[in-house]
Design an enzyme around this catalytic site. Structure first.
Site, PDB file in Angstrom:
ATOM      1  CD1 TRP A 204      72.113 -19.447 -17.614  1.00  0.00           C
ATOM      2  CD2 TRP A 204      70.702 -17.752 -17.826  1.00  0.00           C
ATOM      3  NE1 TRP A 204      70.732 -19.305 -16.748  1.00  0.00           N
ATOM      4  CE2 TRP A 204      70.307 -18.243 -17.225  1.00  0.00           C
ATOM      5  CE3 TRP A 204      70.759 -15.691 -18.688  1.00  0.00           C
ATOM      6  CZ2 TRP A 204      69.128 -17.233 -17.380  1.00  0.00           C
ATOM      7  CZ3 TRP A 204      69.897 -14.784 -18.309  1.00  0.00           C
ATOM      8  CH2 TRP A 204      68.625 -16.135 -17.078  1.00  0.00           C
ATOM      9  CG  ASP A 205      74.172 -21.437 -14.845  1.00  0.00           C
ATOM     10  OD1 ASP A 205      73.831 -21.701 -15.577  1.00  0.00           O
ATOM     11  OD2 ASP A 205      73.403 -22.029 -14.104  1.00  0.00           O
ATOM     12  CD1 TRP A 206      73.363 -22.344 -19.224  1.00  0.00           C
ATOM     13  CD2 TRP A 206      74.287 -21.421 -20.742  1.00  0.00           C
ATOM     14  NE1 TRP A 206      72.111 -22.311 -19.690  1.00  0.00           N
ATOM     15  CE2 TRP A 206      72.867 -21.385 -20.810  1.00  0.00           C
ATOM     16  CE3 TRP A 206      74.583 -20.742 -21.814  1.00  0.00           C
ATOM     17  CZ2 TRP A 206      71.934 -20.211 -21.692  1.00  0.00           C
ATOM     18  CZ3 TRP A 206      74.100 -19.775 -22.586  1.00  0.00           C
ATOM     19  CH2 TRP A 206      72.630 -19.838 -22.275  1.00  0.00           C
ATOM     20  CG  ASN A 425      63.643 -21.256 -17.256  1.00  0.00           C
ATOM     21  OD1 ASN A 425      63.826 -22.322 -17.588  1.00  0.00           O
ATOM     22  ND2 ASN A 425      64.768 -20.691 -16.081  1.00  0.00           N
ATOM     23  CD  GLU A 426      65.208 -22.591 -13.609  1.00  0.00           C
ATOM     24  OE1 GLU A 426      65.465 -23.951 -14.037  1.00  0.00           O
ATOM     25  OE2 GLU A 426      65.895 -21.674 -13.512  1.00  0.00           O
ATOM     26  CD  GLU A 523      65.745 -26.157 -17.131  1.00  0.00           C
ATOM     27  OE1 GLU A 523      66.860 -26.566 -16.008  1.00  0.00           O
ATOM     28  OE2 GLU A 523      64.976 -25.145 -17.560  1.00  0.00           O
TER      29      GLU A 523
END
Length: 850
Positions: A204-206, A425-426, A523
């Protein structure tokens, strides 16, 4: 979900499961069951047998390889890439056990797997008993006739999750199901949406890419006799397991003490024991914790505003949700200890949070997580595990999802902390705003898949299994308006409806006009780097530069490192030491300063917007910043570093989530200060504003407002004055030479924290000098508690105390020091001493880094 029913009536449902599954009525069954744990030591081998080693269950392949010395710490330097081979291999877990004669004479013997990660074939004595394809399901099967005297062999053969996902993608040839792969910067694996597994485990981006394999929860045998079945309720009993779905009890609210979110009341618990005998046999003996509370998601027209409200009413009281978003706390769930879990959740409570959103790209958390939330009063917004992707809708995929949803709702619905289910989510936003470049002609196909998965299946199941809480199809969403538009709104980010996700790394985060005045902010956030002490164990000297290969590798968000400096550079001088290590640690510090100030500004904007409608927008009733915790040692949006250390943002959260808070901002060169109150009753507050020169610790002047009543659960303007007039009244101040602090007072004294307002960017401040902060003394107060007294020669913004690798927490940190002396406390999480703290303590302020 609009309000319904009598708010004075409390309804609760209790689920009893002695074995597994769920029943709808009393079953006359003996409780003389026998349970044999099969967790513990197993044998683990890879696909070609070249690797063979002991392995713990619960556990995963990565953990076993690390424990046995086959690999280093997977989090060290570039090991996330070096160890990709693990996820591309097939692995087999094997154990042997004996089944006693007594056990085998029971009428039912079940083999139960609480968690299989993910695609596996289960063999018992060389006979296939089941095949699994879903990390989030419990699997159980009858094995009585397969057991034998002596040793029984249990073998679980896993397929590579990466290769399986790829093969499933190839088999889905009719049309693509995007995204194919993550962005290159994430260094991840492809087609994660084709496997029912923790989505972020493919990167993921984190976070890193560690597609795990293993038995991540307990394995056991359960044996019992069935005497007879009775139908007590109107629904026939159809299972032979000792489980009860739901007993509904109706009480007047005056008869019970209600469960309240943190900050709004206590969390009283009742202990319910149910037992009974028949013909001398104990037929039921179980205990359960019971809490009472009601929850409503209110979506109603607002006077003089288009759109609908969006807020939660707990026990009939509107509650502003203050908190953050929760991601998996470790790439390897078996390494997440109860102590770490409790510390993270306690950190949320200690920052005055009352809510967390369990994000839909991770895992449904373990039972302990929700039990602690129950205990601490943390409301949980619970996503189902679908995130940032389209998903297939073949029959077998839908069927395993249905089982997943049924099991998770039945497992979790008795927790009062969970106040809402959300389907994904999203994904509504992804479809509505065309994240994946879907041709217009194909859009109806993807819309149909979306409705099939989230509405016709997940939503339908949740509404059948749990009518006690609201359900949203997605986040962000326009809620009821999205439903009216066929479940996918034209603009799911419309601030007149529902919840909003908002990120901008280019716009000035000190300007509140850049933020959407939304009904609910679920968020938002900014990145920062963790502290040097967190990075040091997973790096080496050559990595300690902001431009090193390591810092580039660790950043999984496109241009993230540059965005942090760009945002910081709008208001701060960037570190420029000629010493490479100091410049690196100063840069880590400045990213945390930037993040803390940005999230503070945005959160305070949302909190002061709760009682206003401006141009049809406002009545904001929730602020959940992204994100609470970290999964590894890397830059991210978190406020708590991997390992539990608080970033500056989390210390700021202690203040900006306080029950009583003064919020200052400018509009048309006029200073406004709002009083925000989460209190139940109306309070009368005075605002005191103190003006300081950057060069002097003695106040230039002090102003006080008239007392103003502020109703509980609201925000109201309490101070208003043009900045020019305010400064003129102080005599010797300009925007460049002075700054403000302010706090609220009632008849008993100061209420809430002291806040600050900069009249110019600190990089433009005239007179901001090195404060030469010294440590006057460190005193040990008790076994784990210490006090640190500081002395400063001038006003010092963003004073940061760091004790290196000594784990613990300060009472306050990252603060504005506008006094000559200040004492803070430090609580150590391991034995230490005054001498060790003295050697380790460093103090940094803004002017010290350039």
């Amino acid at each position: 979900m609009t309000p319904r029913g009598n708010s004075r009536v409390c309804v609760f449902a209790v689920s009893f499961c002695l074995f597994s599954g769920v029943l709808t009525g009393f079953s006359s069954v003996t409780d003389r069951r026998q349970t044999v744990s099969l967790s513990g030591k197993w044998r683990l081998t890879n696909g070609n047998g070249s690797v063979s080693l002991p392995a713990e269950v619960p556990g995963c392949v990565h953990s076993a390889l690390q424990q046995q010395g086959y690999i280093q710490d997977p989090y060290f330097r570039f090991n996330d890439v070096s160890y990709r081979w693990i996820a591309f291999d097939n692995w087999t877990y094997t154990t042997t056990f004996t089944a006693s004669t007594q056990l085998r004479t029971k009428q039912k013997v079940q083999l139960v797997f609480d968690g299989v990660d993910t695609v596996a074939t289960i063999w018992l004595n060389e006979i296939i008993v089941w095949k699994t394809d879903n990390m989030f399901r419990t699997y159980d099967f009858s094995v009585r006739d397969l057991l034998k005297d002596g040793d029984n062999e249990l073998r679980v053969s896993f397929l590579s999750p990466v290769l399986y996902a790829s093969e499933r993608r190839k088999a889905h040839s009719a049309y693509r199901v995007p995204p194919e792969c993550p962005p290159d910067v994430q260094k991840g694996e492809c087609h994660v949406n084709f496997i029912r597994k923790e989505q972020s485990s493919f990167s993921w981006d984190w976070g890193p890419s560690f597609p795990t394999t293993g038995l991540w929860k307990d394995v056991r045998l359960e044996a019992f006799d069935v005497l007879q079945l009775l139908q007590v309720s109107s629904v026939p009993l159809y299972s032979t397991k000792i489980c009860f779905k739901s007993f509904f009890f109706f009480f007047q609210s005056s008869q019970v003490k209600l469960w309240w979110p943190n900050g709004h009341g206590d969390q009283p618990v009742y202990h319910l024991a149910v037992g009974g005998f028949q013909d001398g046999f104990l037929i039921l003996n179980t205990k359960s914790k019971v809490y009472f509370r009601t929850v409503e998601l209110v979506q109603e027209p607002i006077v003089a505003s288009p759109g609908l409200s969006f807020y939660f009413r707990i026990n009939g009281k509107p509650v502003f949700l203050k908190g953050s978003n929760w991601i998996p706390a470790h790439s390897f769930q078996d390494q997440l200890t109860p102590a770490v879990l409790r510390n993270l959740l306690q950190s949320a409570v200690d920052a005055s949070m009352n809510a967390l959103r369990v994000w839909g790209g991770g895992v449904y958390e373990q039972d302990l997580f929700y039990s602690i939330c129950d205990e601490m009063g943390i409301m949980v917004w619970q996503d189902f595990m679908f995130a940032c992707a389209m998903y297939p809708t073949e029959d077998d995929f839908i069927q395993t999802v249905r089982e997943e949803v049924i099991q998770q709702v039945q497992r979790l619905k008795s927790h009062p902390s969970i106040i809402i289910w959300s389907g994904n989510n999203e994904n509504e936003a992804a479809l509505a705003t065309d994240w994946f470049s879907i041709p217009v002609s194909q859009r109806p196909l993807y819309l149909k898949d979306y409705v099939t998965l989230y509405v016709n299946n997940i939503r339908a199941i949740v509404q059948e299994e749990d009518q006690s809480r609201p359900f949203l199809v997605s986040s962000p969403t326009n809620g009821a308006e999205s439903e009216q538009e066929g479940w996918v709104a034209a603009n799911p980010y419309d601030p007149h409806y529902g919840d909003t996700h908002f990120y901008s790394y280019i716009l000035d985060c000190w300007d509140w006009r850049n933020f959407p005045r939304t009904r609910f902010a679920s968020e938002y956030g900014f990145q920062s780097w963790p502290s040097f002490s967190t990075l040091q164990p997973v790096s080496i000297k050559e990595d300690w530069s902001y431009t090193s290969n390591f810092t580039s590798h660790r950043q999984h968000h496109e241009n993230g490192n540059q965005q942090m400096l760009l945002q910081a550079g709008l208001h701060f001088h960037l570190p420029n030491s000629t010493d490479n290590l100091k410049r690196f640690t100063d840069t880590l510090y400045i990213t945390q300063v930037m993040q803390a100030q940005c999230v503070k500004t945005q959160t305070e904007f949302y909190r002061r917007s709760q009682s206003e409608i401006i141009e049809g927008k406002g009545h904001t009733m929730g602020a959940l910043y992204w994100q609470l915790n970290d999964i590894w040692q890397a830059p991210s949006w978190s406020s708590i570093e991997f390992g539990g250390k608080w970033k500056m943002l989390h210390y700021f959260a202690q203040s900006f989530f306080a029950a009583v808070l003064p919020v200052g901002f400018e509009d048309d060169d006029t200073l406004f200060i709002y009083a925000v109150s989460d209190l139940t009753e109306t309070g009368s507050f005075v605002d005191q504003v103190t003006v300081y020169s950057w060069t002097d610790l003695d106040p230039v002047c002090t102003l006080k407002s008239d007392p103003l009543p502020v109703p509980g659960g609201s925000a109201a303007a309490i101070f208003k004055q043009p900045v020019a007039a305010l400064l003129a009244g102080c005599g010797r101040c300009t925007r460049l030479t002075c700054l403000l602090t302010f706090h609220l007072e009632d008849s008993s004294g100061q209420q809430g924290p002291t806040n600050h307002h900069f009249l110019c960017s600190p990089k433009d401040a005239q007179g901001l000098q090195r404060p030469n902060i010294t440590v006057r003394h460190i005193v040990q107060e008790d076994k784990t508690g210490y006090t640190v007294t500081l002395h400063s020669a001038s006003v010092a913004p963003f004073v940061w105390l760091d004790v290196g690798n000594i784990p613990g927490r300060f009472s306050s940190n990252g603060f504005l020091m506008a006094s000559r002396n200040r004492t803070v406390s430090f609580t150590a999480w391991r034995p230490t001493s005054v001498a060790e703290l003295s050697r380790s303590l460093t103090v940094t302020s803004l002017r010290d880094v350039y």
